[in-house]
Design a protein around this motif. Structure first.
Motif, PDB file in Angstrom:
ATOM      1  N   HIS A  54       0.845  -1.190   0.000  1.00 40.87           N
ATOM      2  CA  HIS A  54       0.000   0.000   0.000  1.00 40.87           C
ATOM      3  C   HIS A  54       0.885   1.247   0.000  1.00 40.87           C
ATOM      4  CE1 HIS A  54      -3.733  -2.155   0.634  1.00 40.87           C
ATOM      5  NE2 HIS A  54      -3.200  -2.812   1.650  1.00 40.87           N
ATOM      6  N   ILE A  56       1.320   5.212   0.734  1.00 35.27           N
ATOM      7  CA  ILE A  56       0.802   6.319   1.534  1.00 35.27           C
ATOM      8  C   ILE A  56       1.546   7.589   1.140  1.00 35.27           C
ATOM      9  CG2 ILE A  56       0.472   7.236   3.864  1.00 35.27           C
ATOM     10  CD1 ILE A  56       0.681   4.306   4.858  1.00 35.27           C
ATOM     11  N   ASP A 322      -2.891   4.784  -1.725  1.00 41.86           N
ATOM     12  CA  ASP A 322      -4.036   4.218  -1.028  1.00 41.86           C
ATOM     13  C   ASP A 322      -4.498   5.104   0.122  1.00 41.86           C
ATOM     14  OD1 ASP A 322      -4.215   1.412  -2.283  1.00 41.86           O
ATOM     15  OD2 ASP A 322      -2.097   1.577  -1.754  1.00 41.86           O
ATOM     16  N   ALA A 323      -3.646   6.033   0.559  1.00 38.46           N
ATOM     17  CA  ALA A 323      -3.995   6.941   1.655  1.00 38.46           C
ATOM     18  C   ALA A 323      -3.220   8.235   1.476  1.00 38.46           C
ATOM     19  CB  ALA A 323      -3.671   6.306   3.005  1.00 38.46           C
ATOM     20  N   LYS A 371      -9.585  11.391  -3.023  1.00 39.28           N
ATOM     21  CA  LYS A 371      -8.945  10.831  -1.837  1.00 39.28           C
ATOM     22  C   LYS A 371      -9.543  11.436  -0.573  1.00 39.28           C
ATOM     23  CE  LYS A 371      -6.278   8.367  -4.395  1.00 39.28           C
ATOM     24  NZ  LYS A 371      -6.465   6.895  -4.477  1.00 39.28           N
ATOM     25  N   VAL A 422      -4.604   5.942   9.550  1.00 33.17           N
ATOM     26  CA  VAL A 422      -4.210   5.840   8.146  1.00 33.17           C
ATOM     27  C   VAL A 422      -4.571   4.467   7.590  1.00 33.17           C
ATOM     28  CG1 VAL A 422      -2.232   5.729   6.578  1.00 33.17           C
ATOM     29  CG2 VAL A 422      -2.390   7.579   8.241  1.00 33.17           C
ATOM     30  N   SER A 425      -8.109   4.291   6.796  1.00 32.23           N
ATOM     31  CA  SER A 425      -8.595   5.213   5.764  1.00 32.23           C
ATOM     32  C   SER A 425      -8.526   4.648   4.356  1.00 32.23           C
ATOM     33  CB  SER A 425      -7.807   6.527   5.813  1.00 32.23           C
ATOM     34  OG  SER A 425      -6.506   6.382   5.262  1.00 32.23           O
ATOM     35  N   ILE A 426      -7.742   3.602   4.145  1.00 32.72           N
ATOM     36  CA  ILE A 426      -7.563   3.111   2.769  1.00 32.72           C
ATOM     37  C   ILE A 426      -8.877   2.587   2.186  1.00 32.72           C
ATOM     38  CG2 ILE A 426      -5.142   2.561   3.180  1.00 32.72           C
ATOM     39  CD1 ILE A 426      -5.910  -0.396   3.185  1.00 32.72           C
ATOM     40  N   ASN A 429     -10.849   5.389   0.093  1.00 33.10           N
ATOM     41  CA  ASN A 429     -10.257   6.057  -1.063  1.00 33.10           C
ATOM     42  C   ASN A 429     -10.592   5.350  -2.366  1.00 33.10           C
ATOM     43  OD1 ASN A 429      -8.663   8.359   0.024  1.00 33.10           O
ATOM     44  ND2 ASN A 429      -7.697   6.735   1.223  1.00 33.10           N
TER      45      ASN A 429
END
Length: 554
Positions: A54, A56, A322-323, A371, A422, A425-426, A429
């Motif tokens: 992922h 960030i 992804d975040a 996002k 975080v 949060s993915i 998005n």
């Protein structure tokens, strides 16, 4: 309070072989630079092609002149993932000597969230900046040498677009005359220097997929025009092979670690206010292929580095974070609310309330890319509970995730809450949406960014910019993305306009064609691609001690 140097002395870095082993990098791909730095062979990208961690992205609101700790937050967040026993790797930019010795000092984090060895990373590191400088200036020397020895290509000295560079802030070199001293010293012409971080060679290295891609980019680099107003490219000067030789080692990303052993690829260093502001695509992919979580950053505020991360880097490299973490501080928001920058430590809820408009705009900007941002409040010792509560309440009202961080004082454990938010949060998005289509006219691309990211009413092109636009159209390069060079201390092109300015127009004064990098540089306002030193530069505070420790590099 302990200095960063004193804090660093509390930690003993693990051998770099242990760091690379933890990432699963074969020892045959490791090229150590001493005990705690290594370059990684590009072949390491082939070993784990099925893995994709992922990604960030860490960005920020509009900073104060001293910065708001975006890099420190990025490192602290990485250390928090390590604290949570997650597989993580950082992908950061290399510091430039210019700001290290100028205004900002070092760029390796601070407090208990640093990458090490900080002194070597900040000063020279593995020589990547020197290699980029040399490759750039080899091409400059080849241009003047070609003109001196007969000029078979008919290069017009008045239309040379390629500039020399150096990794230092030096306003005196912005505009110079070369070739003085008689007929054996070259052909006199106007020229100048940019800082290495703004070099197109830097951009090409940071955006290239591999050596073959970098060579193609160097070959197609526009260096100027001949007397018939036809373009002249670097390949015609027969030095791109030598440029590649100079860049051989610089193409390999550098591996270091944080205080807590979090791996970090540190590679490439374009500024976000005068360049595209992102570390290398190679380093980002290396991190993603060797960890479950890859954390990267984009320079300055979201309006600069992060916009370019999405509209340039993500397009070219087919990446999609992804975040998104949006770093802010109480002191920055108070400054945007009208409080004097030398009086930001005293509580002022009214100024903070006024300054929240800057945070609002950046949150809106993140959402334009589909996002959902996580706001990370980098807490300073002077921040009061009431001030923190005010920022938290604003985020809650906007439906935005929020986390308070104390990584500067507490290391990774000070960002554990942020890491958890975080990771959650993915799920919120969607695939990113660029701000503009590439087939739009250049003027409309510029207008789209200025209106959406900065909040401008419109854009105005000077006569010089309109002439540059004709060259872009003549060369068939109107489909390139744009890289806007703008004041970093304001959402506008006026560095004195703080907060969330409204009712302004952005002035485009020049367009530079970076055909090799694959974008157009749009110069706005009074922004320069060669910074100057402040009245009292950071260099005046530095000393080499008898122990070999460098003090003042903070």
């Amino acid at each position: 309070m302990a200095t960063d140097v004193e804090i660093a002395q509390q930690f003993t870095p693990r051998p770099i072989t242990e760091i690379s082993d933890a990432l699963g990098i074969d020892r045959e791909h490791l090229h150590p630079y001493g005990r705690d730095i290594a370059k990684i062979d590009l072949k390491a990208l082939n070993g784990k092609s099925g893995k994709k961690g992922h990604l960030i992205l860490v960005s920020a609101t509009t900073p104060t002149p001293s910065g708001e700790g975006k890099t420190t937050t990025t490192i602290g967040l990485g250390q928090a993932f390590t604290q949570l026993n997650e597989s993580v790797c950082l992908a950061l930019r290399e510091p430039s000597l210019g700001p290290c010795l100028g205004m900002k000092g070092g760029a390796t984090g601070g407090g208990y969230s640093q990458i090490i060895p900080a002194d070597r990373i900040n000063l020279h590191f593995t020589g990547d900046f020197h290699a980029i400088t040399s490759a750039n200036n080899l091409l400059s020397a080849a241009i003047d040498n070609h003109i001196f020895h007969g000029n078979q290509l008919g290069i017009d000295p008045r239309q040379i677009a390629w500039r020399r560079v150096m990794d230092m802030n030096d306003r005196s070199l912005r505009k110079i005359v070369v070739g003085l001293g008689g007929k054996n010293q070259g052909i006199p012409r106007e020229g100048g220097f940019d800082i290495t971080a703004a070099s197109e060679v830097m951009a090409m290295l940071c955006l290239a997929d591999n050596a073959e891609d970098l060579k193609r980019r160097l070959d197609r680099t526009l260096v100027g025009y001949n007397y018939q107003n036809e373009p002249v490219y670097a390949a015609q000067l027969d030095v791109t092979g030598a440029m590649m030789a100079l860049l051989r080692d610089a193409m390999q990303p550098n591996l270091v670690q944080s205080f807590e052993g979090t791996p970090a690829f540190v590679h490439g260093g374009p500024f976000a206010n005068i360049a595209h502001g992102c570390n290398s695509v190679i380093a980002t992919r290396m991190a993603m292929q060797h960890a479950d979580w890859a954390i990267t950053e984009a320079g300055f505020g979201f309006d600069l580095g992060a916009e370019k991360f999405f509209d340039i880097k993500c397009r070219i490299a087919e990446l999609d974070p992804d975040a998104v973490v949006l770093v802010t501080t109480v002191r920055a928001l108070k400054m945007h609310g009208g409080k004097a920058k030398d009086n930001l430590e005293s509580e002022d809820l009214e100024a903070l309330q006024q300054g929240l408009g800057n945070l609002d705009k950046h949150i809106e900007s993140v959402e334009l890319f589909n996002k959902h941002p996580v706001v990370a409040l980098n807490r300073f010792a002077s921040d009061t509970d009431a001030e923190v509560a005010l920022v938290r309440a604003r985020c809650i009202a906007l439906g935005v995730s929020f986390a308070e961080t104390t990584h500067h004082a507490d290391g990774g454990k000070g960002s554990v809450e942020l890491a958890k938010v975080v990771m959650a949060s993915i799920k919120k998005n969607s695939p990113f949406q660029p701000l503009y289509d590439l087939d739009l006219p250049v003027v409309e691309k510029v207008r789209a960014v200025c209106k959406a990211m900065y909040g401008a009413d419109d854009v105005a092109f000077t006569k010089d910019a309109e002439q540059d636009l004709k060259h872009v159209e003549m060369l068939g390069l109107t489909d390139l993305p744009i890289c806007i060079a703008k004041a970093p201390s304001s959402l506008s092109d006026d560095p004195e306009l703080h907060g969330r300015p409204r009712g302004f127009e952005v002035t485009v004064r020049q367009i530079q064609i970076n055909a090799g990098a694959g974008f157009l540089v749009i110069l706005t306002g009074k922004i320069m691609r060669m910074p100057g030193l402040p009245k009292k530069p950071a260099a005046s505070n530095m000393q080499l001690m008898e122990s070999g420790i460098i003090e003042g590099l903070e």
